[in-house]
Write a protein that holds these residues in place. Structure first.
Motif, PDB file in Angstrom:
ATOM      1  N   ARG A 161      45.447  35.011  31.370  1.00  9.81           N
ATOM      2  CA  ARG A 161      46.258  34.822  30.166  1.00  9.81           C
ATOM      3  C   ARG A 161      46.331  36.094  29.319  1.00  9.81           C
ATOM      4  O   ARG A 161      47.231  36.211  28.490  1.00  9.81           O
ATOM      5  CB  ARG A 161      45.678  33.677  29.301  1.00  9.81           C
ATOM      6  N   ASN A 162      45.384  36.991  29.530  1.00 13.43           N
ATOM      7  CA  ASN A 162      45.365  38.244  28.775  1.00 13.43           C
ATOM      8  C   ASN A 162      45.763  39.381  29.718  1.00 13.43           C
ATOM      9  O   ASN A 162      45.115  39.600  30.753  1.00 13.43           O
ATOM     10  CB  ASN A 162      43.963  38.482  28.199  1.00 13.43           C
TER      11      ASN A 162
ATOM     12  N   THR B 102      48.420  38.454  25.016  1.00 16.26           N
ATOM     13  CA  THR B 102      47.832  37.175  25.400  1.00 16.26           C
ATOM     14  C   THR B 102      48.933  36.113  25.391  1.00 16.26           C
ATOM     15  O   THR B 102      49.600  35.892  24.363  1.00 16.26           O
ATOM     16  CB  THR B 102      46.710  36.764  24.434  1.00 16.26           C
TER      17      THR B 102
ATOM     18  N   GLU C  39      50.336  32.538  25.153  1.00 13.67           N
ATOM     19  CA  GLU C  39      49.892  31.325  24.464  1.00 13.67           C
ATOM     20  C   GLU C  39      50.656  30.101  24.951  1.00 13.67           C
ATOM     21  O   GLU C  39      51.134  29.277  24.169  1.00 13.67           O
ATOM     22  CB  GLU C  39      50.045  31.513  22.954  1.00 13.67           C
TER      23      GLU C  39
ATOM     24  N   ASP D 156      50.732  26.932  28.088  1.00 12.01           N
ATOM     25  CA  ASP D 156      49.963  26.240  29.121  1.00 12.01           C
ATOM     26  C   ASP D 156      50.585  26.398  30.496  1.00 12.01           C
ATOM     27  O   ASP D 156      49.899  26.290  31.523  1.00 12.01           O
ATOM     28  CB  ASP D 156      49.838  24.752  28.780  1.00 12.01           C
TER      29      ASP D 156
ATOM     30  N   PHE E 174      49.425  34.458  36.445  1.00 15.81           N
ATOM     31  CA  PHE E 174      49.324  33.319  35.524  1.00 15.81           C
ATOM     32  C   PHE E 174      48.775  32.101  36.258  1.00 15.81           C
ATOM     33  O   PHE E 174      47.912  31.381  35.730  1.00 15.81           O
ATOM     34  CB  PHE E 174      50.691  33.016  34.909  1.00 15.81           C
TER      35      PHE E 174
END
Length: 400
Positions: free
Chosen positions: A66-67, A119, A121, A123, A61
């Motif tokens: 993110r995926n 994914t 989601e 930040d 991360f």
């Protein structure tokens, strides 16, 4: 006549610790613990997943991934799996062991799933978020519960977790409750105009059973020989006798005389208190301790809670309870130079302070007033005016 503090001291001097016994886990609730409960392994025993979601590497991360490709499912109760390769994840269930190589759990609510990928989601994520760390609650070998605790459902859960199918507890004491008097008839009988139904024996035995005591109930009429024969047998087969009535100064109040004839040493007779002044207490070496309470309902009920219950708790090895105090909700006056046990209703005021609302009732014979109240407020001797807002010791008899 002795003060309340002296009566309490003399009663507690007769305490003898009851033996231990082993009981099944299912039968242990409400008993007094006589052994330590020790963690046989870490609590939790592994890094535990705290939320349903996916397990990933924090480093992935941080590096902008993110995926994540889903490589499997780590269910609760299944052997530990391993994250394989950069940018992969495992779906994880609450309670599962954290997969090897993972150090972040992202909950499903923060993930979208499609075509075998997840994914994230968010930040940002925190290192080891949603992970209940191994030994973070208690390490192996930690003492989880000490002897002297009264076992509640909480301790049952802990005992089960450490594999205690049987627990060592204090043995139950045997107590005989004896009512006396020709005027008393059984509950199911319709009393004649000069009679009343037996109530004290039922109220006292109900309280004792609530405290985990093995209780037997008996009745004697005002006849010396029957009293002598009944008490003689019960003294040898019980830890304590709780008598109601027959201890005042009446011509037919034979109990003190008979008890002394049976070898019971009188420790005291009469306490400077109201209600309950005629309380007689004695002991026979190698036999039962005798709590001979006054016959008026409020007197016997108060004395059982104020004197017998603390004695019982010590015999069971139970840790002393923290005293409870409540503030008077209104001014109260009591002039005799006695400790007064005022019946009160307990309530919390808007500030969260426990308050005691006086329910004086019709005196020591007013059985019905016990239903309206919750507790006895102990007002010390030597004072006459007790002011609103002053706090005094409470002896509760209503629980839950």
């Amino acid at each position: 006549m002795i003060p309340v503090s002296e009566a309490e001291r003399l009663i507690l001097e007769t305490v003898t610790l009851l033996p231990e016994e082993s009981v099944a886990l299912a039968d242990a609730c409400g008993r007094v613990l006589r052994e330590q409960l020790v963690a046989d392994r870490d609590f939790p025993p592994f890094d535990r997943v705290a939320m349903d979601g996916i397990a990933i590497r924090f480093e992935d991360f941080q590096n902008g991934i993110r995926n994540f490709r889903i490589t499997g499912l780590q269910a609760a109760g299944s052997p530990q799996q391993q994250l394989i390769g950069k940018g992969t994840c495992l779906e994880v269930m609450t309670g599962a062991i954290l997969p090897e190589g993972a150090n972040v759990v992202v909950r499903y609510e923060d993930v979208s799933l499609a075509d075998g990928h997840a994914t994230v989601e968010l930040d940002e994520v925190k290192f080891r978020q949603n992970i209940h760390g191994q030994a973070s609650d208690r390490p192996a070998g930690a003492v989880l519960a000490e002897p002297g605790m009264k076992i509640s459902p909480a301790e049952i859960g802990v005992a089960a977790t450490v594999g205690k199918a049987h627990i060592r507890v204090s043995a139950k004491p045997k107590v005989a409750v004896i009512s006396s008097g020709d005027e008393l008839v059984p509950v199911e009988q319709v009393p004649l105009p000069h009679q009343i139904r037996r109530s004290n024996v039922h109220a006292l035995s109900a309280a004792l059973r609530q405290w985990g005591v093995e209780v037997s109930c008996h009745h004697v009429v005002d006849e010396k020989e029957q009293i002598r024969n009944t008490l003689g047998a019960l003294l040898e087969s019980n830890h304590a006798l709780v008598l109601s009535g027959g201890v005042s100064m009446g011509k037919l109040d034979y109990l003190p005389e008979v008890l002394e004839e049976l070898g019971v040493e009188k420790v005291f007779h009469r306490i400077a208190q109201r209600p309950g002044k005629p309380f007689w207490f004695g002991r026979k070496k190698g036999a039962a301790v005798v709590f001979a309470l006054p016959g008026n309902p409020a007197s016997s009920f108060m004395c059982l809670h104020r004197y017998f219950q603390p004695w019982l708790q010590r015999c069971l090895g139970q840790k002393a309870e923290t005293p409870v105090y409540a503030q008077l909700s209104s001014d109260f006056t009591f002039k005799p130079p006695l400790t007064y046990f005022l019946q009160v209703k307990l309530a919390f005021d808007p500030a969260g302070v426990l308050t005691a609302i006086p329910y004086k009732g019709g005196g020591s014979g007013d059985l019905a007033n016990l239903v309206d109240a919750d507790a006895f407020l102990e007002l010390p001797a030597g004072e006459t005016d007790f002011n609103k807002g002053e706090a005094y010791r409470v002896w509760k008899y209503r629980y839950g």
